[in-house]
Design an enzyme around this catalytic site. Structure first.
Site, mmCIF file in Angstrom:
data_model
loop_
_atom_site.group_PDB
_atom_site.id
_atom_site.type_symbol
_atom_site.label_atom_id
_atom_site.label_comp_id
_atom_site.label_asym_id
_atom_site.label_seq_id
_atom_site.Cartn_x
_atom_site.Cartn_y
_atom_site.Cartn_z
ATOM 1 N N HIS A 140 -2.067 -2.817 -2.153
ATOM 2 C CA HIS A 140 -2.953 -2.575 -3.344
ATOM 3 C C HIS A 140 -2.881 -1.124 -3.461
ATOM 4 O O HIS A 140 -4.264 -0.504 -2.525
ATOM 5 C CB HIS A 140 -4.049 -3.496 -4.112
ATOM 6 N N SER A 141 -3.227 -0.844 -4.136
ATOM 7 C CA SER A 141 -2.940 0.955 -4.863
ATOM 8 C C SER A 141 -2.709 1.971 -3.249
ATOM 9 O O SER A 141 -2.174 1.902 -2.568
ATOM 10 C CB SER A 141 -4.457 1.117 -4.961
#
Length: 397
Positions: free
Chosen positions: A203-204
């Site tokens: 994520h990210s």
């Protein structure tokens, strides 16, 4: 160091790993020697295991054989087991003498610092897990809401990256080049477990690192799942150059912070600060989940401080240009799933997201792209939206 071989059911396999013969170690000290058992790889810095009062290193014999590919040095404290007794007339101040003995061992092996990488393993431990990497200034708890919604036969190892959550911070002099350091960190973990091929979930920042890893080791990654990110963010060079000096000075400022000078807050204040800092990307419940690993008890009663390294705030040096990102994208061969949140994260150059996806699509053996309604932390706030997409992707690999 004198090493004597001791035959201990070495051929038995535990947890799918074969343990080598335990080595009996003898460390010289002024009054004689400290003895111990070295379990696992001899080329890795071990965890030092210390037994209880009037016990000896044998107290760890049963446990050490069940820990796969972990180096452990279980020692006999002075006056215990096979270690030399202290000189006649010398009282056993067991706490202080123990600290001194441990310090002697550390200096004998010339270990400068012990680094700790902390993680959470979800699902069956006998299966090789998907490696999950969180976003910048988040921690492994970022996946807590999502993990219970995946299939029971899915195993996931959620990592606290260096400087995040419960993992160790870098030394004072070391800057966080988060993208490149992340790839090296991930490689260390994979080498540690001796996995030949891996699946990644990011994520990210974690998704950006997973992108670089899959491009750097295209034949060693089976699948990549990226949440609301496609690659390292590219910045306008006219904005990057003026920020450099300020980032360096802030880094040097944060480097001087000590535990007694780090800002601390009460619990409710911590949650409020986190919610505001994320600008609506997480809920209060999400903040509570992240802070389980994201804060530590301060010296002051009922006060807490952020466990993450404050130097991560200025860790955006070492960015990539678009042409370099596209070249990395062309190297990716694995099965690829991208889930983009809408409105999700605001990118400085949002048009680059699709450009990178278009290149990945050309080389990936399987490609999926989905848009879902939610914030940048949709996997934390509303995991039920993306869990079925991930499950379906994994079941059809």
């Amino acid at each position: 160091m004198d090493i004597k071989e001791k035959k201990v059911s070495a051929e038995s396999a535990t947890n799918g790993y074969k343990k080598g013969d335990v080595k009996e170690v003898e460390i010289p000290v002024p009054w004689g020697h400290i003895r111990g058992n070295w379990w696992g790889p001899a080329d890795k810095q071990p965890i030092v295991a210390i037994h209880g009062w009037q016990d000896n290193s044998g107290t760890f014999d049963a446990l050490a054989q069940l820990l796969p590919n972990v180096a452990i040095l279980s020692i006999d404290l002075p006056g215990h087991g096979l270690s030399s007794h202290l000189p006649v007339g010398q009282f056993n101040y067991i706490f202080w003498d123990g600290v001194l003995a441990l310090r002697r061992i550390v200096r004998y092996y010339k270990w400068n610092k012990w680094y700790l990488y902390v993680c959470k393993w979800w699902g069956p431990s006998e299966l090789q897990p998907i490696l999950a990497l969180h976003g910048r200034q988040d921690n492994a708890g970022s996946f807590d809401a999502l993990m219970p919604l995946l299939s029971d036969d899915v195993s996931v190892l959620c990592l606290d990256m260096p400087g995040h959550g419960l993992s160790s911070h870098y030394p004072k002099s070391q800057f966080y080049y988060v993208y490149w350091d992340g790839v090296i960190f991930l490689r260390r973990i994979i080498k540690h477990f001796k996995w030949n091929k891996v699946r990644l979930l990011g994520h990210s920042l974690g998704g950006a690192i997973s992108f670089l890893y899959a491009a750097s080791y295209p034949n060693e990654v089976d699948a990549l799942i990226s949440l609301d990110i496609v690659s390292p963010s590219t910045m306008d060079i006219k904005k990057t150059a003026p920020l450099t000096g300020d980032y360096i000075d802030r880094f040097l400022k944060y480097e001087l912070l000590t535990l007694d000078s780090v800002p601390c807050y009460d619990y409710d204040e911590m949650l409020e600060i986190v919610e505001q800092a994320y600008g609506g990307s997480i809920t209060k419940k999400g903040a509570e989940i992240l802070m389980k690993r994201g804060m530590q008890q301060a010296y002051k009663k009922d006060k807490y401080y952020f466990s993450r390294d404050p130097r991560l705030k200025v860790s955006l040096l070492g960015m990539l240009s678009l042409d370099l990102v596209l070249e990395y994208a062309s190297q990716i061969k694995c099965a690829y799933l991208n889930i983009r949140a809408v409105p999700g994260m605001k990118f400085e150059q949002p048009e680059n997201y699709q450009k990178v996806l278009d290149v990945i699509k050309l080389g990936a053996r399987k490609f999926e792209y989905h848009e879902v309604k939610g914030t940048h932390h949709v996997h934390l706030n509303e995991p039920e939206i993306i869990a079925p997409i991930i499950t379906n992707f994994l079941q059809n690999l």
